[in-house]
Design a protein around this motif. Sequence first.
Motif, PDB file in Angstrom:
ATOM      1  N   ARG A  12       0.679  -1.259   0.123  1.00  0.00           N
ATOM      2  CA  ARG A  12       0.091   0.059  -0.139  1.00  0.00           C
ATOM      3  C   ARG A  12       0.971   1.258   0.000  1.00  0.00           C
ATOM      4  O   ARG A  12       0.455   2.337  -0.040  1.00  0.00           O
ATOM      5  N   SER A  13       2.054   1.148   0.318  1.00  0.00           N
ATOM      6  CA  SER A  13       2.973   2.333   0.570  1.00  0.00           C
ATOM      7  C   SER A  13       4.043   2.884  -0.729  1.00  0.00           C
ATOM      8  O   SER A  13       4.594   3.815  -0.451  1.00  0.00           O
ATOM      9  N   GLY A  14       3.489   2.260  -1.868  1.00  0.00           N
ATOM     10  CA  GLY A  14       4.316   2.840  -2.844  1.00  0.00           C
ATOM     11  C   GLY A  14       3.986   3.749  -3.736  1.00  0.00           C
ATOM     12  O   GLY A  14       4.486   4.204  -4.923  1.00  0.00           O
ATOM     13  N   ALA A  15       2.555   4.334  -3.720  1.00  0.00           N
ATOM     14  CA  ALA A  15       2.058   5.141  -4.736  1.00  0.00           C
ATOM     15  C   ALA A  15       2.820   6.731  -4.817  1.00  0.00           C
ATOM     16  O   ALA A  15       3.640   6.986  -3.731  1.00  0.00           O
ATOM     17  N   LYS A  16       3.013   6.911  -5.814  1.00  0.00           N
ATOM     18  CA  LYS A  16       3.923   8.423  -6.138  1.00  0.00           C
ATOM     19  C   LYS A  16       2.737   9.454  -6.549  1.00  0.00           C
ATOM     20  O   LYS A  16       1.772   9.284  -7.328  1.00  0.00           O
ATOM     21  N   VAL A  17       3.227  10.632  -6.294  1.00  0.00           N
ATOM     22  CA  VAL A  17       2.437  11.757  -7.028  1.00  0.00           C
ATOM     23  C   VAL A  17       2.311  11.608  -8.427  1.00  0.00           C
ATOM     24  O   VAL A  17       3.349  11.417  -9.013  1.00  0.00           O
ATOM     25  N   GLY A  18       1.178  11.837  -9.003  1.00  0.00           N
ATOM     26  CA  GLY A  18       0.779  11.665 -10.534  1.00  0.00           C
ATOM     27  C   GLY A  18       0.836  10.442 -10.704  1.00  0.00           C
ATOM     28  O   GLY A  18       0.088  10.147 -12.238  1.00  0.00           O
ATOM     29  N   ASP A  19       0.752   9.437 -10.015  1.00  0.00           N
ATOM     30  CA  ASP A  19       0.155   7.940 -10.388  1.00  0.00           C
ATOM     31  C   ASP A  19      -1.137   7.943 -10.691  1.00  0.00           C
ATOM     32  O   ASP A  19      -1.939   8.395  -9.868  1.00  0.00           O
ATOM     33  N   ASP A  20      -1.682   7.170 -11.730  1.00  0.00           N
ATOM     34  CA  ASP A  20      -3.018   6.905 -11.976  1.00  0.00           C
ATOM     35  C   ASP A  20      -3.561   5.898 -10.947  1.00  0.00           C
ATOM     36  O   ASP A  20      -2.552   5.073 -10.377  1.00  0.00           O
ATOM     37  N   ILE A  21      -4.796   6.027 -10.682  1.00  0.00           N
ATOM     38  CA  ILE A  21      -5.344   4.977  -9.918  1.00  0.00           C
ATOM     39  C   ILE A  21      -6.148   4.119 -10.715  1.00  0.00           C
ATOM     40  O   ILE A  21      -7.102   4.695 -11.406  1.00  0.00           O
ATOM     41  N   TRP A  22      -6.319   2.879 -10.393  1.00  0.00           N
ATOM     42  CA  TRP A  22      -7.230   1.978 -11.253  1.00  0.00           C
ATOM     43  C   TRP A  22      -7.811   1.068 -10.494  1.00  0.00           C
ATOM     44  O   TRP A  22      -7.508   0.689  -9.464  1.00  0.00           O
ATOM     45  N   PHE A  56      -5.613  -0.156  -7.800  1.00  0.00           N
ATOM     46  CA  PHE A  56      -3.733  -0.083  -7.636  1.00  0.00           C
ATOM     47  C   PHE A  56      -3.275   1.120  -8.529  1.00  0.00           C
ATOM     48  O   PHE A  56      -4.453   1.688  -9.150  1.00  0.00           O
ATOM     49  N   SER A  57      -2.348   1.499  -8.203  1.00  0.00           N
ATOM     50  CA  SER A  57      -1.670   2.691  -8.952  1.00  0.00           C
ATOM     51  C   SER A  57      -0.595   2.318  -9.772  1.00  0.00           C
ATOM     52  O   SER A  57       0.020   1.240  -9.767  1.00  0.00           O
ATOM     53  N   ALA A  58      -0.473   3.265 -10.829  1.00  0.00           N
ATOM     54  CA  ALA A  58       0.471   2.834 -11.832  1.00  0.00           C
ATOM     55  C   ALA A  58       0.918   4.372 -12.512  1.00  0.00           C
ATOM     56  O   ALA A  58       0.025   5.089 -12.856  1.00  0.00           O
ATOM     57  N   ALA A  59       2.224   4.431 -13.003  1.00  0.00           N
ATOM     58  CA  ALA A  59       2.693   5.541 -13.799  1.00  0.00           C
ATOM     59  C   ALA A  59       1.847   5.755 -14.966  1.00  0.00           C
ATOM     60  O   ALA A  59       1.494   4.757 -15.588  1.00  0.00           O
TER      61      ALA A  59
END
Length: 316
Positions: free
Chosen positions: A147-157, A264-267
């Motif tokens: 849960r701790s790796g999301a970054k500013v600008g990452d998309d949320i899916w 989940f999040s991804a660039a």
Amino acid sequence: MKSAGEFDLIEFIRTQQSVVRPDVLLGIGDDAAMLQAPADHALVMCSDTLNEGVHFPVGTDPEAIGWKSLAVNLSDLAAMGACPSWCLLNLCLPESDTRWLERFTNGFFELAAAHDVVLVGGDTTRGPLSISVTACGFVPRELALTRSGAKVGDDIWVSGTLGDAALALRRMLAGESVPAELMDALDRPTPRVALGSALRGFASSCIDVSDGVLQDLGHVCAASGLAAEVAGDWLPVSDAFDALAPREARLQLQSSGDDYELCFSAAPGYRNLLVDLAEKLDLRLTRIGSFTSGQGVHLTQAGRLSALEKRGHAHF
């Protein structure tokens, strides 16, 4: 035979499963199981309890209870990117009814076989109907999703659709008809194990949607030290939900939980890859927002900030 003793029940459960794994050195029958973990992998463990009248209505089909009791755990493993391997089952039963147990194990072991999961132990006791499952899996040590790796600008899916189970329960309690598509979402959720494994290496964070997408996403925000902006208009719905959900209750139902999808999040650079992955898995993947600096989950509807009275399931 309707009633049986404790050891008869254990033997009955043992003989119902068909999966065999070489990493189970000693399974049901001793004081504890002996298991062999693969090299260079981390062991991932999770546990969930389902109580009658709290997590499923009184009178729920035993096959559905069996399936769901394992599915909710496999969903947690999927959120970590782990491949399931073994599980433990603790059953608290009002009576030793083997006809009920046969139907329960049919659902439980159907899902276990689909994911090559072996039941290696557990416990049985008398009391109000309650099922507790502990599931184990493996993930390459450097590729686990958290849960701790999301970054500013990452998309949320998010995978699949949201709100089907909540709408099924709402209609069932109101005495209204429930389409099979909605009933399956409530009783037989599909753990997204294949998706979780496929996300390893590029998803920056992940969580399973058990308590509601907004509430669960809030856990990712807290762990990653970020805020999330979610467009309520983008939340995916099924055809059945779209046709039957009251307009004024749609967002509330979509954030009520019991979905067991992955959020989940991804660039942004991975958008095309995720479109291809959705096609490969034959699974709907929907971009619903992005991470920004700040705190908490900010929901917009038609471009305006939206406040929901309840943003997910509360256990207490």
